[in-house]
Design a protein around this motif. Sequence first.
Motif, PDB file in Angstrom:
ATOM      1  N   LYS A  27      -1.598   5.781  -3.226  1.00 41.64           N
ATOM      2  CA  LYS A  27      -1.781   7.060  -2.520  1.00 41.64           C
ATOM      3  C   LYS A  27      -1.563   8.246  -3.447  1.00 41.64           C
ATOM      4  O   LYS A  27      -2.056   9.349  -3.197  1.00 41.64           O
ATOM      5  N   GLU A  68      -8.748  12.000  -1.136  1.00 42.76           N
ATOM      6  CA  GLU A  68      -8.182  10.734  -0.671  1.00 42.76           C
ATOM      7  C   GLU A  68      -6.997  10.271  -1.519  1.00 42.76           C
ATOM      8  O   GLU A  68      -6.320   9.296  -1.171  1.00 42.76           O
ATOM      9  N   LEU A  69      -6.757  10.957  -2.628  1.00 45.34           N
ATOM     10  CA  LEU A  69      -5.741  10.526  -3.581  1.00 45.34           C
ATOM     11  C   LEU A  69      -4.994  11.742  -4.098  1.00 45.34           C
ATOM     12  O   LEU A  69      -5.604  12.739  -4.507  1.00 45.34           O
ATOM     13  N   ARG A 117      -7.518   0.682  -2.586  1.00 45.33           N
ATOM     14  CA  ARG A 117      -6.864   1.799  -1.889  1.00 45.33           C
ATOM     15  C   ARG A 117      -5.367   1.567  -1.676  1.00 45.33           C
ATOM     16  O   ARG A 117      -4.811   1.948  -0.650  1.00 45.33           O
ATOM     17  N   GLN A 118      -4.721   0.940  -2.644  1.00 43.48           N
ATOM     18  CA  GLN A 118      -3.281   0.701  -2.519  1.00 43.48           C
ATOM     19  C   GLN A 118      -2.445   1.833  -3.100  1.00 43.48           C
ATOM     20  O   GLN A 118      -1.253   1.903  -2.860  1.00 43.48           O
ATOM     21  N   GLN A 130     -12.117   9.465  -5.524  1.00 42.73           N
ATOM     22  CA  GLN A 130     -11.067   9.575  -4.516  1.00 42.73           C
ATOM     23  C   GLN A 130     -10.346  10.920  -4.595  1.00 42.73           C
ATOM     24  O   GLN A 130     -10.039  11.537  -3.572  1.00 42.73           O
ATOM     25  N   GLU A 151     -13.787   5.795 -10.029  1.00 38.79           N
ATOM     26  CA  GLU A 151     -13.281   5.678  -8.664  1.00 38.79           C
ATOM     27  C   GLU A 151     -12.108   6.617  -8.455  1.00 38.79           C
ATOM     28  O   GLU A 151     -11.963   7.198  -7.377  1.00 38.79           O
ATOM     29  N   LEU A 202      -6.809   1.005  -7.335  1.00 32.70           N
ATOM     30  CA  LEU A 202      -7.579   2.108  -6.765  1.00 32.70           C
ATOM     31  C   LEU A 202      -8.730   1.573  -5.924  1.00 32.70           C
ATOM     32  O   LEU A 202      -9.040   2.105  -4.857  1.00 32.70           O
ATOM     33  N   LYS A 248       0.828  -1.206   0.000  1.00 26.58           N
ATOM     34  CA  LYS A 248       0.000   0.000   0.000  1.00 26.58           C
ATOM     35  C   LYS A 248       0.864   1.259   0.000  1.00 26.58           C
ATOM     36  O   LYS A 248       2.081   1.192   0.011  1.00 26.58           O
TER      37      LYS A 248
END
Length: 230
Positions: free
Chosen positions: A72, A93-94, A69-70, A88, A84, A66, A46
């Motif tokens: 960043k 979140e990304l 959630r691996q 995010q 997605e 994605l 991750k």
Amino acid sequence: MDKVYASAAKALEGLVADGQTIGVGGFGLCGIPEALIAALRDTGVKNLTCVSNNAGVDGFGLGLLLETRQIKKMISSYVGENKEFERQYLAGELELEFTPQGTLAERLRAGGAGIPAFFTATGVGTIVAEGKEVREFEGKQYVMERAIMPDVSLVKAHIADRSGNLIFHKTARNFNPNVAQAGQVTVVEVEKIVEVGELDPDHIHLPGIFVHRIVLNENPEKRIEQRTTR
């Protein structure tokens, strides 16, 4: 030297770890190392920074990473086909480092050539240049871009010999050679493996010195992007 591994999972063993920068070849869904991307997802690593021309689509390509959630941060030039990704990013979140497509290709090429940085006129006066050095050459402004050297590169080729000499298939060549050369370690997924000496040296697109591990995927899915109109 035989560089062939029994599976995509075996080829990634001992290479990938949390927090790495991963280079991924392909253009849209053309020439993506789909088996290696799925194997990377299955490792569970991750906080990855992924460098790729695009971010795949929902449920395929980098879209798989994605969903779990691996990733960043993405360093990309086009991300418009992944819902997605959009969700995010807009939710904070990304992270995204938007890079013009030609600049991204040159950053990877420079990484493979051992050139730490270069100047380009692309992006001067835009948000692309924010926070970067801008210098004048012969009366014109240029922005400095740093080379990209991924910890691990995942690429797709058509044919490899057991030493890693590669032949790409038509437009699937795209970003793959640059990603392969830039990686500290490069893993390649191919549809056919031949013995050393079987490939005509004049037909080789990328020499095996840039390839560390090879995995066979004889029947890739090869999805095709379709234009949608109303």
